[in-house]
Design an enzyme around this catalytic site. Structure first.
Site, PDB file in Angstrom:
ATOM      1  N   GLY B  12       0.830  -1.211   0.000  1.00  0.00           N
ATOM      2  CA  GLY B  12       0.000   0.000   0.000  1.00  0.00           C
ATOM      3  C   GLY B  12       0.861   1.257   0.000  1.00  0.00           C
ATOM      4  N   ASN B  13       2.043   1.152   0.576  1.00  0.00           N
ATOM      5  CA  ASN B  13       2.947   2.294   0.602  1.00  0.00           C
ATOM      6  C   ASN B  13       3.624   2.545  -0.736  1.00  0.00           C
ATOM      7  OD1 ASN B  13       2.742   3.293   3.338  1.00  0.00           O
ATOM      8  ND2 ASN B  13       3.490   1.271   3.911  1.00  0.00           N
ATOM      9  N   LYS B 129      -3.381  -5.179  15.161  1.00  0.00           N
ATOM     10  CA  LYS B 129      -3.115  -4.355  13.980  1.00  0.00           C
ATOM     11  C   LYS B 129      -3.733  -2.968  14.167  1.00  0.00           C
ATOM     12  CE  LYS B 129      -1.917  -3.850   9.627  1.00  0.00           C
ATOM     13  NZ  LYS B 129      -0.522  -3.929   9.188  1.00  0.00           N
ATOM     14  N   LYS B 211      -1.741  -8.556   3.724  1.00  0.00           N
ATOM     15  CA  LYS B 211      -1.890  -8.745   2.281  1.00  0.00           C
ATOM     16  C   LYS B 211      -0.898  -9.779   1.724  1.00  0.00           C
ATOM     17  CE  LYS B 211       1.462  -5.973   0.068  1.00  0.00           C
ATOM     18  NZ  LYS B 211       2.407  -6.389   1.105  1.00  0.00           N
ATOM     19  N   LYS B 273       6.676 -11.198   5.300  1.00  0.00           N
ATOM     20  CA  LYS B 273       6.955 -11.464   3.885  1.00  0.00           C
ATOM     21  C   LYS B 273       7.674 -12.810   3.726  1.00  0.00           C
ATOM     22  CE  LYS B 273       7.171  -6.566   2.934  1.00  0.00           C
ATOM     23  NZ  LYS B 273       5.766  -6.401   2.573  1.00  0.00           N
TER      24      LYS B 273
END
Lengths: 311, 311
Positions: B12-13, B129, B211, B273
């Site tokens: 998103g960044n 979160k 995500k 990740k």
């Protein structure tokens, strides 16, 4: 029964009536989906489009309330895309529920849809579609955002935007492939995200597209057999509320064009629905358009209800 | 070259950095799409997923600012759906632009995506979160909305929500069909709309799904060959900033699991990740996961760059 391809256009007001909470809108869509499922149960291919008037208006209000340099309000094309997300999600979830309850082995797909308009459409010179909150004359005078504001029937001033005609739909092939593959498909929400095209590049524009016109264009492009336009009444009437009032059942395009000339239909209400029905039938020689209510959809499916427009 | 199925997860960044305007975010996505297009140009099937952290945070702020009985703030599942709409639209428009400029005869589809989580996921007992604005202790005390708030590193209090693991993805078949049909497909935006399932009915939940984990699940379900996780650096490192710093190029799942035990990767940053990469490779015996930067994607495609995780 022969499998046919149906496209059904659902009004934004069929989702949000008196209660604007997410819960109430989702509940309303569950009722809607349950009624729509007769088409799926009968084995037909089904594409559903929907309006977004109340929802995009509310979203615009929230955007204005939260507007700052760090968090600027988004433009109208992006807000339409957001309502395709929210309403599309609610609608597909409601469809999944009814399909599961009825034991129908079908999946649902919701496709973001860009609808291309012509930048030379005369609508861009004459914004007519009100969006967003009512403002006072002083509030409007303080704004210098390049938008056009019009006085709305003594209730205050509202921003108005152009409502150009749909020219093409970028996802027509995507939607065709999904429906051919057996997916119940939700598309063209809110009349589609309005874009103009220049040398293959699309740019969003500050406009809204009438959802019935967008649905008629989609019906044409995906070669639908039947285009159902849902509204608050079971049938279209002429000479409404007069001694010779007449319920329309089977009518031709020529009939409807004559009634339009006679100004039988209210602009901004039944007129665009009748025009959208004509638009589709003119492009689809074998197709029919039906204007009826959600409550009447099962009888319309049997050919026993609604106003049916054919060549 | 052999045609492969790639799924690429975009942060998103990578869309919103310093300038939150719709214009700047769309411009950033045009650069991103141009770089991603090397995969399409090479003839591969491409599915793109994306984050929504900054965007859903900003939308939440606007919703709170505009909250009223007549226009209530929408819940988090609906807001994620809205960002699938807005970012999906921007991303698909950017892809359409680069495909047109490069003369590639491909169309783009964006699919609303529900990701199913387990209502018994332990994450629901431990919301971690952060979402939305920073609040003062007094502001939090005044709220009685049933949400959990935590103090965030001296910067104030923020609402925290659970981040459960993805269990399945309702649109996996839709996405597979689209990518098989040649469409560049955007899906699972913002980690997907979080839903729980009861007897075939899905209900949205107040949560966000990582995500990269959602993308790993999608990569598994659609049988991707390669799962590319984009981040700010070309490679993953161990012993970072120490004399024996080592750039990871070809690594096995076992290597990565050992490095995780050694706490080589920062939680909330590189660790998820690496875990997502492992998740995918464990489920896809022939598959590989690549962690690299957008700038390095062309060399990663040639097998000359990025951190590649294989069995």
């Amino acid at each position: 029964m022969e499998k046919k391809r149906y496209i059904v256009a659902l009004g934004g007001n069929a989702i949000l009536t008196d209660n604007p909470s997410a819960e109430a809108q989702q509940k309303a869509l569950e009722d809607t989906a349950e009624k729509l499922s007769v088409l799926i149960e009968a084995g037909h291919e089904v594409i559903i489009t929907h309006g977004n008037g109340p929802q995009v208006g509310n979203l615009l209000l929230q955007q204005i309330a939260g507007d700052s340099d760090e968090n600027p309000a988004m433009p109208l094309d992006t807000l339409v895309a957001m309502t395709q997300g929210s309403i599309g999600y609610w609608l597909q979830k409601a469809l999944q529920k009814t399909l599961s309850e009825k034991g129908l082995d079908k999946e649902v797909a919701t496709v973001l849809t860009e609808v291309v308009v012509d930048e030379n459409d005369p609508a861009f010179n004459d914004p007519t579609k009100p969006v967003g909150p009512f403002l006072s004359e002083e509030e409007v005078a303080d704004l210098s955002d390049g938008s056009v504001y019009k006085e709305d029937a003594g209730r205050g001033w509202r921003k108005v935007v152009p409502s150009p005609k749909p020219v093409s739909i970028n996802e027509a092939n995507v939607i065709t492939r999904l429906v051919e593959s057996g997916f119940v498909t939700v598309a063209a929400g809110g009349g589609g995200i309005p874009v103009i095209e220049k040398a293959g590049t699309y740019t969003g524009v500050e406009a809204v597209i009438d959802k019935d016109f967008a649905s008629a264009k989609l019906a044409e492009l995906i070669k639908a057999d039947t285009f159902i336009i849902l509204t608050g009444v079971d049938n279209v009437y002429v000479n409404f509320n007069q001694p010779d009032q007449k319920k329309l059942e089977q009518v031709t395009v020529a009939d409807m064009e004559r009634y339009i000339e006679e100004e039988q239909f209210a602009p901004g209400s039944m007129l665009p629905k009748v025009e959208a029905a004509i638009d589709f039938v003119k492009e689809a020689p074998e197709g029919s358009a039906v204007i009826t209510s959600l409550e009447n959809i099962a009888s319309a499916l049997d050919g026993n209800g609604g106003t049916v427009v054919e060549r």
